[in-house]
Design a protein around this motif. Structure first.
Motif, PDB file in Angstrom:
ATOM      1  N   GLU A  35     -28.080  14.967  -8.385  1.00 47.20           N
ATOM      2  CA  GLU A  35     -28.496  13.788  -7.635  1.00 47.20           C
ATOM      3  C   GLU A  35     -29.561  14.165  -6.617  1.00 47.20           C
ATOM      4  O   GLU A  35     -29.564  15.262  -6.071  1.00 47.20           O
ATOM      5  CB  GLU A  35     -27.294  13.173  -6.918  1.00 47.20           C
ATOM      6  CG  GLU A  35     -26.181  12.718  -7.859  1.00 47.20           C
ATOM      7  CD  GLU A  35     -24.985  12.180  -7.085  1.00 47.20           C
ATOM      8  OE1 GLU A  35     -25.028  12.236  -5.837  1.00 47.20           O
ATOM      9  OE2 GLU A  35     -24.030  11.719  -7.737  1.00 47.20           O
ATOM     10  N   SER A  66     -35.096  20.743 -20.428  1.00 47.44           N
ATOM     11  CA  SER A  66     -34.304  19.807 -21.221  1.00 47.44           C
ATOM     12  C   SER A  66     -35.127  19.171 -22.328  1.00 47.44           C
ATOM     13  O   SER A  66     -34.575  18.709 -23.334  1.00 47.44           O
ATOM     14  CB  SER A  66     -33.708  18.721 -20.325  1.00 47.44           C
ATOM     15  OG  SER A  66     -34.718  17.812 -19.887  1.00 47.44           O
ATOM     16  N   LYS A  67     -36.443  19.122 -22.151  1.00 47.58           N
ATOM     17  CA  LYS A  67     -37.320  18.527 -23.148  1.00 47.58           C
ATOM     18  C   LYS A  67     -37.831  19.543 -24.162  1.00 47.58           C
ATOM     19  O   LYS A  67     -38.211  19.177 -25.276  1.00 47.58           O
ATOM     20  CB  LYS A  67     -38.520  17.867 -22.459  1.00 47.58           C
ATOM     21  CG  LYS A  67     -38.157  16.749 -21.490  1.00 47.58           C
ATOM     22  CD  LYS A  67     -37.477  15.600 -22.205  1.00 47.58           C
ATOM     23  CE  LYS A  67     -37.148  14.458 -21.257  1.00 47.58           C
ATOM     24  NZ  LYS A  67     -36.490  13.322 -21.955  1.00 47.58           N
ATOM     25  N   SER A  77     -29.883  19.230 -20.682  1.00 43.59           N
ATOM     26  CA  SER A  77     -30.037  17.774 -20.520  1.00 43.59           C
ATOM     27  C   SER A  77     -28.896  17.195 -19.699  1.00 43.59           C
ATOM     28  O   SER A  77     -29.105  16.352 -18.824  1.00 43.59           O
ATOM     29  CB  SER A  77     -30.096  17.105 -21.897  1.00 43.59           C
ATOM     30  OG  SER A  77     -31.212  17.545 -22.614  1.00 43.59           O
ATOM     31  N   ARG A  78     -27.697  17.651 -19.987  1.00 49.55           N
ATOM     32  CA  ARG A  78     -26.547  17.145 -19.238  1.00 49.55           C
ATOM     33  C   ARG A  78     -26.588  17.623 -17.791  1.00 49.55           C
ATOM     34  O   ARG A  78     -26.234  16.885 -16.863  1.00 49.55           O
ATOM     35  CB  ARG A  78     -25.256  17.626 -19.919  1.00 49.55           C
ATOM     36  CG  ARG A  78     -23.983  17.061 -19.289  1.00 49.55           C
ATOM     37  CD  ARG A  78     -23.913  15.550 -19.464  1.00 49.55           C
ATOM     38  NE  ARG A  78     -22.691  15.017 -18.887  1.00 49.55           N
ATOM     39  CZ  ARG A  78     -21.571  14.828 -19.578  1.00 49.55           C
ATOM     40  NH1 ARG A  78     -21.525  15.135 -20.854  1.00 49.55           N
ATOM     41  NH2 ARG A  78     -20.507  14.306 -18.995  1.00 49.55           N
ATOM     42  N   PHE A  83     -35.710  19.801 -15.842  1.00 52.25           N
ATOM     43  CA  PHE A  83     -36.146  18.634 -16.615  1.00 52.25           C
ATOM     44  C   PHE A  83     -37.044  19.064 -17.774  1.00 52.25           C
ATOM     45  O   PHE A  83     -36.846  18.639 -18.918  1.00 52.25           O
ATOM     46  CB  PHE A  83     -36.874  17.635 -15.717  1.00 52.25           C
ATOM     47  CG  PHE A  83     -37.431  16.457 -16.476  1.00 52.25           C
ATOM     48  CD1 PHE A  83     -36.611  15.426 -16.877  1.00 52.25           C
ATOM     49  CD2 PHE A  83     -38.783  16.390 -16.797  1.00 52.25           C
ATOM     50  CE1 PHE A  83     -37.111  14.335 -17.584  1.00 52.25           C
ATOM     51  CE2 PHE A  83     -39.298  15.315 -17.502  1.00 52.25           C
ATOM     52  CZ  PHE A  83     -38.457  14.288 -17.892  1.00 52.25           C
ATOM     53  N   ILE A 118     -29.235  18.168 -15.908  1.00 54.48           N
ATOM     54  CA  ILE A 118     -30.222  17.431 -15.112  1.00 54.48           C
ATOM     55  C   ILE A 118     -29.708  16.029 -14.788  1.00 54.48           C
ATOM     56  O   ILE A 118     -30.008  15.462 -13.731  1.00 54.48           O
ATOM     57  CB  ILE A 118     -31.585  17.386 -15.837  1.00 54.48           C
ATOM     58  CG1 ILE A 118     -32.689  16.893 -14.904  1.00 54.48           C
ATOM     59  CG2 ILE A 118     -31.543  16.529 -17.082  1.00 54.48           C
ATOM     60  CD1 ILE A 118     -33.035  17.863 -13.815  1.00 54.48           C
ATOM     61  N   GLN A 119     -28.905  15.471 -15.674  1.00 55.63           N
ATOM     62  CA  GLN A 119     -28.366  14.136 -15.425  1.00 55.63           C
ATOM     63  C   GLN A 119     -27.395  14.124 -14.242  1.00 55.63           C
ATOM     64  O   GLN A 119     -27.236  13.107 -13.565  1.00 55.63           O
ATOM     65  CB  GLN A 119     -27.658  13.617 -16.683  1.00 55.63           C
ATOM     66  CG  GLN A 119     -28.595  13.326 -17.845  1.00 55.63           C
ATOM     67  CD  GLN A 119     -27.830  12.981 -19.115  1.00 55.63           C
ATOM     68  OE1 GLN A 119     -26.632  12.695 -19.078  1.00 55.63           O
ATOM     69  NE2 GLN A 119     -28.530  13.015 -20.244  1.00 55.63           N
ATOM     70  N   GLU A 120     -26.758  15.273 -14.018  1.00 56.86           N
ATOM     71  CA  GLU A 120     -25.725  15.316 -12.986  1.00 56.86           C
ATOM     72  C   GLU A 120     -26.269  15.690 -11.610  1.00 56.86           C
ATOM     73  O   GLU A 120     -25.533  15.647 -10.622  1.00 56.86           O
ATOM     74  CB  GLU A 120     -24.631  16.319 -13.393  1.00 56.86           C
ATOM     75  CG  GLU A 120     -23.912  15.975 -14.684  1.00 56.86           C
ATOM     76  CD  GLU A 120     -23.218  14.633 -14.600  1.00 56.86           C
ATOM     77  OE1 GLU A 120     -22.739  14.269 -13.506  1.00 56.86           O
ATOM     78  OE2 GLU A 120     -23.165  13.925 -15.630  1.00 56.86           O
ATOM     79  N   LYS A 166     -35.184  21.187  -9.969  1.00 56.83           N
ATOM     80  CA  LYS A 166     -34.824  20.075 -10.851  1.00 56.83           C
ATOM     81  C   LYS A 166     -35.944  19.815 -11.854  1.00 56.83           C
ATOM     82  O   LYS A 166     -35.683  19.496 -13.017  1.00 56.83           O
ATOM     83  CB  LYS A 166     -34.543  18.821 -10.014  1.00 56.83           C
ATOM     84  CG  LYS A 166     -34.047  17.649 -10.851  1.00 56.83           C
ATOM     85  CD  LYS A 166     -33.690  16.449  -9.986  1.00 56.83           C
ATOM     86  CE  LYS A 166     -33.194  15.304 -10.860  1.00 56.83           C
ATOM     87  NZ  LYS A 166     -32.832  14.109 -10.058  1.00 56.83           N
TER      88      LYS A 166
END
Length: 989
Positions: A204, A187-188, A197-198, A184, A200-202, A180
């Motif tokens: 948990e 994504s940056k 980005s999407r 992350f 990493i948001q999903e 993860k």
């Protein structure tokens, strides 16, 4: 179908390989590469900054040889210090910071400016420690280069071969897992078709399946497979051309940020380059001696490391104190740009710069190659000609021919994606290769993030490796500019100016900047000349004053395309220079007349006798003053008076030479030349016209091609006679336009051909360009105007697209339209842009953009432009001298000398004495700088106030002798000159 066996730990994997009838798409290959990039960050863990204050933070870290800091979500631009020493830059393009082996303290010092001047609230961001798997990282970059090339070409066979080769390699680097934290960071760092980005948001917490991939050997195998496949494709398709790369960091001395921020940018950038030079084999070029001066003060240890790299040849120097404007500066300013930069380099690095590197300057005067050769450089390089909006510049490698016939090898580079800030992407290299005009000459390729500095990063250097492995692209050498200029063989020739077909508005934006620049150049000329003759010359003082002027001639400062904060500094600096220089000049002149006293003397610094009006105690009187000398104030009678009268609709001014009719709305209706018995105007003159000009993003820079479509004639709303004493006739006109106001005094002198328009601007309205138009009754095809150390002739009709593109051109002190026996000149003391159209001229008076400085030209400013009709052409009328006279007024000094008149320097022939100064290396020698402007040759006799024991002809650096026939006879030197010569003569008494 084939299979192979691979053993990993306690498992045996059997792989079957079959050529699929479907190839993976570019997006599918890209998705795999992105995950490989994420997996290249090994042992990734988040660190925490220790905050010292609002802009400083630090952390402790242990480096293991392949360790890096990855910093994300920072705001501002930062200097990374390693154990207290400048080490690297943190900006949006430099977020991976290499960490050497061992324990280190990493400090961060942040500025509240982002790369392009965006002001932000400072944040140090989130630091991560990682150990980069170099094989995985290279696989990602090599693969990305392949995809970039696939997207850029139309050859389906090559595309398929590249796609299959990458697919085969990625079959070795199969995906197993990713953490993860890796997602992350990904994504940056990147924005691609794979929406990390999407993702990493999903995810948990806790999801233990997301872990780092421990199977590292596959990346090396995949990289080797890819190299082998690409080697096969190179054998099949070959390489095309040769490319010489130079690292570069274009750093604007000021632009969308102030000078102080640039100083910080320089420290950050230079630190980064030195760190990379210790790790990679490449060359880097950096201009602007002022940056090295800053580093020498701000970080002496860093400066010593630069000296080492210069000695190794890895760090290459480029001439000039800053990357200056090259159209609006005087010849002497350019001479000092070379003098102070090259001597600094010689003193500190043991060598001078071979390159005049001006990638971003807004056009180049015709005399620049001649001046550059005298400044010690061997080649010129620019990118900017490829910004032309009408015509494609035809050459990449050529001989640039100066006004005197000198030839300077020149290269125009960066024609395509990236320009002078290229990134070594395959698409950039391919586009620039395709656009390269002379395929028999190697390409010069400049890479590195710039404008706001930063320079190359590691990705670019690895991309360069990949370019060498890819088919159909040039062979790459990172051997730099000095190597490049030794390899090229220029065949094509270009004579004359390199006119830039865009950014024409920079000749006018920020009126006060232009006026102060002219005033500072003139004030320093006066101060140096008189203090040299008075033997009060202080070399250290003049060097400092000149360097302020040179710094403010940077190509976004003098052109008026910087932010307001820049001009707050520049205006104050230049006003201080002018005041200081004027005081030095006055004190020197006063010493030459014995000190302060009750007598009044008039001084003339120009190298010809002058008969002019001068103001003394509020009154104009006519005086005669000898060449470079003084005379006691003894006004002589003015016999032919000037008169002004008026009726209901117009004014009538008459003097010895003219009968001038002026309407009550401020327009010239007629100028009848009594001596020539002809009318000067064919239509109204001094027609003030406001044009709406909204060119888009380049607001301060550009004038629209169709700027005349929306225009408004400005007429005076009131007028009055303000002087009618027989010596001078003056009429004051007030023009109101919207919320703006122009005050103008038209002044005509007795026994003088010059007609002055003393103009005060009070501008409030935005997005305007205001011109004053004159339409002359002349049959001409060309106009002449002055340039640094000379003049240029331009065709004024629009026969070709090249002619049409020159709808606004640079001038300096004058522009002249002449027939063989008559002509008219338009002089000025602080304007630089004009439209030349047939026998008409539109002098640009003001331009009021909103961006980048919304307050451009809000300050009240007064300047002068003058009409000068003349018998004979511009040479016979000596219009170069008349232009100097407007800009260099006679000076009044109090003294006690018993000598009524004295000339210190006389020049017999048609040379302009541009500068007098004390020699750099010999306080007992004087430097005289001349130039020839009529395109003639001859022998000049120069008389001096002492017997000459030695006279030498030198270059602008005062280091090398220039072959020239010089003889001395008592207090005279006789020097032979050729067409359009620039002469630097050292004399010793």
């Amino acid at each position: 179908m084939n299979f192979f066996i691979f053993k990993n730990h306690n498992f045996i994997f059997i792989y079957f390989y079959a050529r699929s009838i479907f190839m993976r798409s570019v997006n599918e290959l890209e998705a795999r590469l992105i995950l490989i990039l994420g997996n290249s960050f090994r042992n990734l863990r988040q660190l925490r900054w220790n905050l010292e204050n609002h802009n400083k933070a630090y952390l402790e870290v242990e480096g293991k040889g392949n360790s890096y800091l990855v910093i994300v979500d920072h705001k501002g631009s930062g200097l990374i210090r390693l154990n207290g020493k400048p080490y690297f830059e943190l900006d949006r393009y430099h977020t991976l910071i290499p960490i050497p082996f061992g324990s280190h303290k990493i400090s961060l010092e942040l500025s509240n400016y982002m790369d392009f001047g965006e002001k932000v609230d400072i944040s140090p961001g989130i630091p991560f420690y990682t150990e980069i798997d170099s094989n995985a990282y290279r696989l990602y970059i090599y693969g990305s280069q392949i995809l970039d090339l696939i997207r850029s070409i139309n050859d389906n066979e090559v595309k398929d071969d590249l796609s299959n080769s990458l697919s085969k390699a990625l079959g070795e680097a199969y995906f197993e897992s990713i953490s993860k934290e890796q997602l992350f960071v990904l994504s940056k760092l990147i924005r691609t078709t794979l929406d990390v980005s999407r993702m990493i948001q999903e995810i948990e917490d806790p999801l233990d399946v997301y872990k780092e991939d421990e199977n590292r050997g596959k990346y090396e195998r995949a990289l080797n497979v890819l190299k082998s496949e690409l080697s096969r494709l190179v054998n099949k398709y070959g390489k095309r051309g040769e490319l010489v790369g130079t690292g570069h960091a274009h750093i604007d001395t000021a632009w969308l940020w102030p000078f102080d921020e640039t100083r910080r940018k320089v420290l950050r950038t230079f630190s980064t380059i030195l760190t990379l030079l210790d790790k990679y084999d490449f060359h880097f070029i950096q201009s602007a001696a002022i940056y090295y001066e800053w580093i020498k003060v701000d970080s002496p240890e860093l400066f010593e490391r630069i000296k080492e790299k210069v000695k190794e040849g890895k760090w290459e120097l480029a001439a000039l104190y800053v990357e200056s404007d090259a159209n609006m500066v005087s010849g002497e300013s350019l001479a000092r740009q070379f003098l102070y930069s090259q001597r600094f380099y010689l003193e500190n690095f043991g060598r001078i710069a071979n390159i005049l590197w001006l990638p971003d300057t807004f056009g180049f005067s015709a005399s620049l190659p001649q001046i550059a050769k005298l400044g010690g450089v061997k080649a010129f390089a620019t990118h900017k000609v490829f910004w032309n909006d009408t015509n494609a510049f035809p050459f990449n490698v050529f001989q640039w021919v100066g006004p005197n016939g000198d030839r300077l090898p020149a290269v125009t580079f960066g024609h395509g994606k990236g320009g002078y800030n290229s990134d070594f992407s395959a698409s950039s290299v391919l586009e620039q290769y395709n656009n390269w005009a002379q395929k028999d000459q190697p390409i010069l390729y400049s890479y590195g993030y710039g404008d706001g500095g930063g320079g190359p990063n590691e990705d670019m250097l690895i991309r360069a490796e990949a370019i060498n492995l890819l088919p159909i692209l040039p062979k790459v050498e990172l051997s730099g500019v000095n190597n490049y200029i030794q390899r090229i063989v220029p065949v094509e020739e270009w004579r004359g100016e390199l006119y830039l077909e865009t950014h024409r508005g920079v000749l006018t934006s920020h009126s006060k900047m232009k006026l102060l620049n002219r005033m500072a150049e003139i004030a320093l000329r006066e101060a140096e000349l008189w203090s040299t003759l008075a033997r009060t010359y202080d070399k250290e003082v003049f060097t400092k004053l000149w360097k302020v002027v040179l710094k403010d001639q940077f190509h976004d400062v003098l052109p008026g395309s910087a932010i307001k904060d820049v001009y707050k500094v520049a205006y104050q600096e230049l006003e201080d220079v002018i005041n200081r220089a004027n005081n030095i000049a006055y004190e020197a002149m006063q010493k030459l007349v014995g000190g302060n006293g009750d007598k009044t003397f008039v001084f003339n610094s120009l190298s010809w006798d002058r008969e002019e009006f001068v103001e003394v105690n509020g009154k104009l009187v006519k005086v005669k003053v000898p060449s470079v000398g003084f005379s006691l104030l003894e006004p002589f009678e003015v016999r032919d008076k000037v008169t002004v009268s008026e009726n209901k609709d117009e004014y009538l001014i008459e003097n010895k030479y003219y009968r001038i009719r002026i309407s009550k709305i401020g327009q010239l209706l007629s100028i009848f030349d009594r001596e020539a018995n002809r009318e000067v105007l064919k239509d109204k003159g001094n027609l003030l016209v406001a044009y709406e000009n909204i060119p888009g993003w380049a607001d301060a820079w550009d004038i629209e091609k169709g700027f005349e479509q929306t225009h408004f004639e400005i007429k005076a709303s009131s007028s009055e006679i303000v002087n009618n004493d027989g010596i001078v006739a003056s009429i004051r006109f007030s023009y109101k336009f919207r919320r703006s106001e122009i005050i103008q005094i038209i002044r005509v002198y007795a026994e003088s051909r010059r007609i002055d328009f003393i103009t005060t601007l009070k501008m409030k309205d935005r997005e305007l360009l205001i011109k004053s138009w004159f339409n002359f009754d002349l049959n001409v095809e060309r106009a002449v105007s002055d340039i640094p150390f000379g003049v240029v002739e331009r065709f004024t009709w629009t026969n070709t697209s090249w002619d049409k593109a020159r709808f606004e051109v640079p001038i300096q002190k004058f522009v002249d339209f002449s027939e063989s026996d008559y002509g008219v000149a338009l002089l000025n003391n602080g304007k630089y842009g004009a439209t030349l159209r047939g026998s008409s001229v539109g002098l640009s008076l003001t331009k009021t953009p909103i961006y980048p400085d919304p307050s451009t030209d809000l300050e009240e400013i007064t300047f002068v432009y003058s009409l000068y009709p003349h018998v004979g052409d511009w040479k016979r009328a000596e219009m170069v001298k008349r232009a100097y006279e407007l800009n260099v007024p006679l000076r009044v000094v109090r003294g006690i000398s018993e000598v009524k008149s004295e000339s210190f320097i006389r020049v017999s022939d048609k040379l302009i004495l541009e500068a007098v100064k004390v020699a750099e290396d010999d306080s007992n020698s004087i430097i005289l700088r001349f130039y020839e402007y009529e395109n003639t040759r001859g022998e000049a006799v120069v008389e001096l106030p002492f017997n000459v024991t030695e006279a030498r002809s030198l270059d602008l650096l005062e280091l090398n002798e220039i072959s020239r026939d010089i003889r001395t006879e008592g207090n005279r030197i006789k020097v032979k000159y050729k067409n359009r010569d620039i002469l630097t003569i050292s004399v010793r008494g």
